[in-house]
Design an enzyme around this catalytic site. Structure first.
Site: not given
Length: 395
Positions: A70, A106, A320
Site C-alpha cells: 500500500t 507491480c 505480489m
C-alpha cells in the site's frame, strides 16, 4: 520577524486498488514540472505524498498504508512506444527510508492501469465500446515489457463492480485478465546464471552447511525461490509467523543479498540495501492444508503447491502479481524448485496457496536451442477507484 508559511501544493491524483495492492496514480502531465522527469524532485514529491520516511511506520501523515502493498505510486502517460496505448511507470516507496525504488514492476497495480487510462482520457474514445471488453496495451517502463489488460466496459465506462473474488481482497469486483508478454525481466536471460537450480554459498550463520539450493529467475520480477524445508519452514506460514521475528527477517534479507549478487543484479552485498524492491525472495513447498489469514480453510487437494514471498523486507499478506508471474513461469519449466514442488512435468497453469488463500496463474514456456523462453503469463485481477481529486503536500 514574521514567518511565512506557503500554502500546500495540490496535485490531481487517483487513489486506486489493483489486485491486492493500492497506490496513488498520477498522469505525468499533472505532476509539477520538476517531477515530470526522473530525479530527486520527483522522488521527494512522491515520498511526501505517501508520507515517507516515517520512523513510526504508520504513514499517518500521508497516503501510504505502511505496508509494501500500500506504499506505491504510479505515473501514467500516453505511450512513447509504437503500437502501445500508455506508458506505465511504477515507484515502490520505502516506509522508513527516504527512498523510491524504480527497479521493477507491480503486477497487481498493472490491473488498474487500463481502467485509469480509460477514465482519464488517455484512450481514444472511439475505441471504447458501449458494452464489452477493451484491450489496453501497456508499456511497462520500469522493465520495458508489454502488458495487455482486458478491461470490461459497461455503458461506455469502466465496469468496476462484479462477482469476481480474489483472495486477499475483501469484496468482489469485475474481473480483469492481465497478460504479461515476454515477461523475462529487462534484457536479461530468464535464468541469469544459466541454471535451473543454483547452489548459494552462504555463511554458516545463515544456513547449516553453508549451502542452499535456489532457483534464480527473471520473469515478471527477479525472484529467488528456496525450498521451505531447507530454511526450517513448512510453507503454511502466515504473516505473524515471520514478520514478528526480527532474526528471521534479517536472515531472509541476507540470503536475498547473496541471491541478488549471484543473479548479477548487484556487485556487492551492501548494494542490496538500496535495491529493496528487487529481487524478491520466496519459499515453496508441496501442497499442505492450512487456515488462511481470513480463517478460510485451504485444502491440499485444492492447490498444486504452497508459496510464501517477502516484499520490502516483510512477508506479503497475499502474493505480489509480478512474483505470481515468476511462480507460473518457474512451475512450467521442469527442473526448477517450483516445478519440483508441484510434482514435476510440464504445466501451463498452477493454483498455489498463499497466506490469504489461493491464486491461479498460467504461463507458456518453451525450450528453444537449449534456452528456456516464456512467451506470456496470464492471471486475473480486479481494480477499483477508491478516491479521486487532488493530493496535497507542503510546498
Amino acid at each position: 520577524m514574521r514567518n511565512e508559511f506557503l500554502p500546500q501544493i495540490k496535485i490531481p491524483a487517483t487513489y486506486m486498488r489493483g489486485g491486492t495492492s493500492k497506490g496513488v496514480f498520477f498522469k505525468l502531465e499533472d505532476l509539477p514540472e520538476s517531477a515530470q522527469i526522473p530525479g530527486p524532485a520527483r522522488d521527494a514529491i512522491l515520498l511526501r505524498v505517501i508520507g515517507s520516511p516515517d520512523p513510526y511506520g504508520k504513514h499517518t501523515d500521508g497516503m501510504g498504508g505502511a505496508t509494501s502493498s500500500t506504499s506505491k505510486t504510479v505515473i501514467i502517460s500516453k505511450s512513447t512506444q509504437t503500437d502501445h496505448d500508455v506508458d506505465y511507470l511504477f515507484g515502490q516507496v520505502a516506509i522508513d527510508k527516504p527512498f523510491v525504488d524504480w527497479s521493477g514492476n507491480c503486477g497487481n497495480l498493472s490491473a488498474a492501469v487500463g481502467p485509469f487510462a480509460i477514465a482519464n482520457g488517455l484512450i481514444d474514445p472511439e475505441r471504447i465500446p458501449e458494452n464489452g471488453v477493451l484491450d489496453v496495451k501497456i508499456w511497462q517502463a520500469n522493465i520495458e515489457k508489454t502488458i495487455i489488460a482486458r478491461v470490461p466496459i459497461s455503458n461506455g465506462e469502466v465496469q468496476e463492480s462484479g462477482d469476481f473474488e480474489l483472495d486477499g481482497v475483501t469484496f468482489p469486483a469485475a474481473e480483469i485478465p492481465v497478460e504479461f508478454m515476454q515477461p523475462a525481466d529487462g534484457e536479461g536471460a530468464l535464468f541469469p546464471t544459466g541454471n535451473l537450480v543454483d547452489e548459494l554459498t552462504l555463511p554458516e550463520a545463515l544456513v547449516e552447511g553453508g549451502m542452499l539450493q535456489a532457483t534464480l529467475i527473471n520473469a515478471g520480477i527477479p525472484t529467488i525461490f528456496l525450498r521451505a524445508a531447507d530454511i526450517g519452514y513448512t510453507g503454511t506460514e502466515l504473516q505473524d509467523d515471520i514478520n514478528n521475528d526480527e532474526i528471521a527477517l534479517a536472515r531472509f534479507e541476507a540470503i536475498r543479498a547473496y541471491g541478488a549478487r549471484k543473479m548479477g543484479l548487484i556487485a556487492s552485498l551492501e548494494e542490496a540495501e538500496s535495491r529493496q524492491h528487487t529481487p524478491k525472495i520466496a519459499f515453496v513447498s508441496e501442497p499442505k492444508s492450512y487456515a488462511a489469514s481470513s480463517g478460510k480453510e485451504v485444502k491440499d487437494t485444492e492447490i498444486d503447491l504452497l508459496v510464501r514471498a517477502l516484499s520490502m523486507g516483510k512477508l506479503h499478506h497475499a502474493m505480489m502479481g509480478t512474483a505470481a508471474v515468476a511462480i507460473g513461469t518457474a512451475a512450467a519449466i521442469p527442473g526448477t524448485l517450483v516445478n519440483i514442488a508441484v510434482g514435476g512435468g510440464e504445466r501451463q497453469s498452477v493454483n498455489f496457496g498463499h497466506p490469504s488463500g489461493t491464486l491461479r496463474v498460467g504461463a507458456e514456456a518453451e525450450l528453444i536451442k537449449d534456452d528456456w523462453q516464456v512467451t506470456k503469463a496470464i492471471m486475473s485481477r480486479s481494480a477499483r477507484v477508491l478516491m479521486e481529486g487532488k493530493v496535497r503536500i507542503p510546498a
